[in-house]
Design an enzyme around this catalytic site. Sequence first.
Site, short mmCIF file in Angstrom:
data_model
loop_
_atom_site.label_atom_id
_atom_site.label_comp_id
_atom_site.label_asym_id
_atom_site.label_seq_id
_atom_site.Cartn_x
_atom_site.Cartn_y
_atom_site.Cartn_z
N CYS A 86 0.82 -1.22 0.00
CA CYS A 86 0.00 0.00 0.00
C CYS A 86 0.85 1.27 0.00
O CYS A 86 0.34 2.36 -0.22
CB CYS A 86 -0.93 0.00 1.20
N HIS A 124 -3.07 7.04 2.82
CA HIS A 124 -3.56 5.74 2.34
C HIS A 124 -4.92 5.49 2.99
O HIS A 124 -5.07 5.63 4.21
CB HIS A 124 -2.55 4.66 2.71
N ASN A 126 -10.28 -0.04 0.77
CA ASN A 126 -8.81 0.03 0.72
C ASN A 126 -8.36 -0.53 -0.64
O ASN A 126 -8.46 -1.73 -0.88
CB ASN A 126 -8.25 -0.80 1.88
#
Length: 397
Positions: free
Chosen positions: A119, A263, A293
């Site tokens: 990520c 993020h 996500n």
Amino acid sequence: MDAELNMKYAHIVGWGSFWPDKILTNDDIANIVDTSDDWIFARTGIRERRIAGEGETTATLAFEAAARALVVAGLHPSQLDMIIVATSTPEYIFPSTASRVQDYLGAARAGAFDLSAACSGFVYALNMAAQAIATGSIRNAVVIGSETMSRVLDWEDRGTCILFGDGAGAVVLRGSSIPGGVMASELRSDGSGGDLLRLPAVYHNPVPALGPEYLGNGHKHNTIAMDGRQVFRFATRVLYQSILNVLKKADLNIDDVALFVPHQANVRIIQHVAKKLKVPMEKFYLNVERAGNTSAASIPMALCDAIEDGRLRPDDNVVFIGFGGGLTWAASVVKWDVTPPEVTRLDREWKRTRYIVARGRSKVRRWGRRMEAYLTGSPTPDARLRDAEKEKKLPPS
Ligand code: UT7
């Protein structure tokens, strides 16, 4: 100094994102595993996420985002020197997703590679491209985060399948002699926490002579496994310090930051960091409610939404912060200096015709290789691959 040699400031001059059409709500997931909309929203801030459809791949999502970013930048794909795709869900280890995007774009002069930092990948990739611009080795780059997380989820594991979604976001970086753009970055890793969040890349081939115990290590292959609580703790610990470090490198204070684009993993993680930094939550841009996500894609997708919402003005300082598997974490400070251009629908459609031409050119090249094989009496590349697959008893690609 020659202006061409002094193009060391990497400015973001284009951006684009791609959201697959299919929406999967929390209620839809509650029909698959034992969970509820209330639980998911309260613990993560997520209401829904997008799921890639038939024919959509990490590479096609990346291409769509990059094509949109090039329109905003007013750049022709042939002007690109570098394409980086940050992803954890490539269809192939090789060819890289970036090489496939290069082919779809017809970016004939560009080098292309994938970057794996989970990520945090987009922030890592942004820094790599900005450094290449700073040294003068390239002038223009497209940096993409693209993921099809839905294809690597264990849909029986309610601890992970509720979190992730699919999508892509891209930015175009352009070298300029005007100070600004990507000003500072901090990239970090702690591999000792690798087992807390992991996605095995390949099936482990059994070694028949050694017996079944050599088959693997007990976890399911090719799906994500995560210790959510530990990852949560890690994220809240490192993000605060990383933001302070990168601001120090850029010689800025926390009050100098107009917007944080973190993020998009969990609203509670961001709330925790905002509180610790004593920064109001409004300064953190969030779209996790709609996107879930999306791993390496989440920051550029959120950036595009922030621009559309009018949250960035020329001369604003924006901070990107990523964290995830590796463990990795990364932060970048960017001086925002572009006024969003007006891009008409006609302009967008007209520019898309060049990708039809690129597809044609790619087909001609493949056809040329077959013709060459035919004329020289050797088997075609396709036939050679088929034979190799048969010999190795591999499933056809
Ligand atoms: O991109 C970076 C990647 N990952 C992250 O950022 C993830 C970071 N971690 C998290 O976001 C959170 O840890 C989760 C959202 C994954 C989990 O939230 P949590 O508050 O840490 O829950 P938990 O794992 O501590 O579980 C609490 C309870 C447990 O029940 P008991 O043992 O208290 O009876 C779980 O079994 O909630 C249960 N639970 C669920 N219940 C309903 C766990 N998952 C679910 C679920 N629906 N989906």
